[in-house]
Design an enzyme around this catalytic site. Structure first.
Site, PDB file in Angstrom:
ATOM      1  N   ASP A  60      41.506  -6.567 -44.886  1.00 38.39           N
ATOM      2  CA  ASP A  60      40.585  -7.140 -43.898  1.00 38.39           C
ATOM      3  C   ASP A  60      39.318  -6.296 -43.923  1.00 38.39           C
ATOM      4  OD1 ASP A  60      42.138  -9.277 -42.540  1.00 38.39           O
ATOM      5  OD2 ASP A  60      43.468  -7.625 -42.010  1.00 38.39           O
ATOM      6  N   ARG A  68      38.333  -1.895 -43.081  1.00 38.04           N
ATOM      7  CA  ARG A  68      39.364  -0.912 -43.436  1.00 38.04           C
ATOM      8  C   ARG A  68      38.836   0.181 -44.357  1.00 38.04           C
ATOM      9  NH1 ARG A  68      41.952  -3.007 -39.229  1.00 38.04           N
ATOM     10  NH2 ARG A  68      43.086  -4.931 -39.687  1.00 38.04           N
ATOM     11  N   ARG A 133      33.981 -10.284 -33.689  1.00 40.88           N
ATOM     12  CA  ARG A 133      34.374 -10.717 -35.037  1.00 40.88           C
ATOM     13  C   ARG A 133      33.952 -12.164 -35.285  1.00 40.88           C
ATOM     14  NH1 ARG A 133      40.649  -9.820 -35.019  1.00 40.88           N
ATOM     15  NH2 ARG A 133      40.465 -10.373 -37.233  1.00 40.88           N
ATOM     16  N   LYS A 163      40.131 -18.126 -41.069  1.00 40.63           N
ATOM     17  CA  LYS A 163      41.100 -17.697 -40.062  1.00 40.63           C
ATOM     18  C   LYS A 163      40.460 -17.747 -38.676  1.00 40.63           C
ATOM     19  CE  LYS A 163      40.309 -12.696 -40.587  1.00 40.63           C
ATOM     20  NZ  LYS A 163      40.854 -11.413 -41.053  1.00 40.63           N
ATOM     21  N   HIS A 164      41.302 -17.953 -37.634  1.00 44.98           N
ATOM     22  CA  HIS A 164      42.759 -18.107 -37.584  1.00 44.98           C
ATOM     23  C   HIS A 164      43.031 -19.532 -37.118  1.00 44.98           C
ATOM     24  CE1 HIS A 164      41.813 -13.821 -36.857  1.00 44.98           C
ATOM     25  NE2 HIS A 164      42.925 -13.554 -37.537  1.00 44.98           N
ATOM     26  N   HIS A 176      48.184  -9.538 -30.968  1.00 45.61           N
ATOM     27  CA  HIS A 176      48.796  -8.287 -31.408  1.00 45.61           C
ATOM     28  C   HIS A 176      49.728  -7.741 -30.326  1.00 45.61           C
ATOM     29  CE1 HIS A 176      45.207  -8.400 -34.011  1.00 45.61           C
ATOM     30  NE2 HIS A 176      45.938  -7.707 -34.866  1.00 45.61           N
ATOM     31  N   ASP A 252      49.793 -15.200 -40.142  1.00 50.15           N
ATOM     32  CA  ASP A 252      49.247 -13.922 -39.697  1.00 50.15           C
ATOM     33  C   ASP A 252      50.399 -12.915 -39.767  1.00 50.15           C
ATOM     34  OD1 ASP A 252      47.482 -12.031 -38.738  1.00 50.15           O
ATOM     35  OD2 ASP A 252      46.825 -13.223 -37.026  1.00 50.15           O
TER      36      ASP A 252
END
Length: 355
Positions: A60, A68, A133, A163-164, A176, A252
């Site tokens: 990602d 990342r 995002r 996504k998503h 999450h 996911d």
């Protein structure tokens, strides 16, 4: 097919064994796997060398807080910064978003990464996980950016993942950590959240990642575990209200809290694959052994991911020598620092121009 997580900067003997498993399609890398540009490239190569068949290396690398790989890479602005520029000059903002996509994908390919899971097409409507995002709250604006971003990734030789699906932005909860339920009817979701996905698919997006959100007026299961969402709506015939998507469908990460609504590791894998997902993400290392056991006996569609593999090697020397990279980096300052927008954008090229 499973995309697994690994623990650190190098593969362990146990992880090399996992990559030998016929159900292992590749690895998703995270910040825990990154130390430097050279190390990231070495790890990507080690993943490929450890398996008897091609492995997909993913990450990602959206920009903003979800990036990342950092040291040695462009500091990519979050997607939401483009909205203010769009209000000033739509064409210039779309051109810059395309360049953001090209630069992100080019840097990842130079590190041996096949796929960055991008772009985010969720609407910017207050979701705790999505936040900045997302490009914007307006579906039509997000759709315009979707078209530009897919084009930029393709220009760099990388497949695009929307996504998503069918849209995570219109609920508050972060999947999450919490179960997320969107009570709206399908007609309202079609009129808003699905609009960018329709355009992204028409633009040639190669893959879609499902949301762990449940939409009870459409189906009782989370979208990634729902035959209606995947086979009926996403892949369904357009003449019958479907989107006609023919690419790869990712779940996911099944380690997220909302995925627990369907049970343990085996139940989560079965639910996603039975619903029509091609690939299940098992990013938490502690789940991988159980996941590989759970998938035993299932038919494996190994051809599903071939089109997502990187289109040839792209080294850092070539990218660093490309004057376009430095120009794009300078123009992206307009997104990070709005006060610079008028000066930087005056030199920005539009969609079809060379940079």
């Amino acid at each position: 097919m499973l995309l697994i997580g690994v623990a650190g900067h190098e593969l362990t003997a146990r992880e090399r064994d996992w990559l030998q498993h016929p159900a292992c399609a590749g690895v998703t890398l995270f910040a825990r796997n990154f130390a430097s540009r050279a190390q990231a490239a070495e790890l990507s190569q080690a993943i490929r060398e450890a398996a008897p068949r091609p492995q997909l290396v993913c990450v990602d690398q959206e920009g903003g807080r979800v990036q990342r790989f950092r040291e040695g890479y462009t500091r990519l602005p979050a997607l939401h910064g483009f909205e203010a520029l769009y209000q000033r000059d739509a064409d210039a903002a779309l051109a810059l978003a395309r360049e953001h996509a090209w630069l992100m994908a080019s840097e990842m390919r130079a590190s041996g990464v096949d796929l960055s899971f991008a772009p985010v097409l969720d609407l910017a409507r207050g979701n705790r996980a999505i936040g900045d995002r997302a490009f914007a709250a307006d579906p039509q604006v997000v759709a315009a950016f979707a078209r530009a971003y897919v084009a930029g990734m393709h220009e760099a030789g990388m497949a695009a993942t929307l996504k998503h699906f069918p849209g995570h932005g219109s609920v508050l909860e972060d999947t999450h950590h919490d179960v997320a339920i969107d009570p709206r009817p399908l007609e309202e979701i079609r009129a808003h959240d699905l609009v960018p996905f329709v355009v992204g698919i028409a633009a040639g997006a190669d893959a879609v990642m499902m949301a762990h959100v449940t939409y009870p007026q459409v189906a009782p299961e989370p979208a990634g575990c729902s035959r209606r969402w995947i086979n009926g709506i996403l892949r369904g015939d357009p003449s019958e209200g479907g989107l006609g998507f023919r690419g790869v469908v990712f779940s996911d990460d099944i380690g997220m809290a909302a995925a627990g609504a369907v049970g343990g590791t085996r139940a989560r894998i079965d639910a996603h694959l039975d619903a029509g997902c091609d690939v299940v993400l098992v990013s938490h290392v502690e789940q991988v052994e159980d996941a590989l056991t759970a998938i035993a006996g299932r038919p494996l569609n190994t051809m599903a991911l071939v089109g997502l593999l990187g289109r040839g090697a792209l080294g850092w020397d070539g990218l660093l020598a490309d004057g376009r990279r430095a120009g794009v980096q300078a123009r992206l300052d307009a997104v990070r620092a709005p006060e610079l927008a008028s000066g930087v954008l005056s030199g920005a090229t539009h969609m079809g121009d060379a940079a």
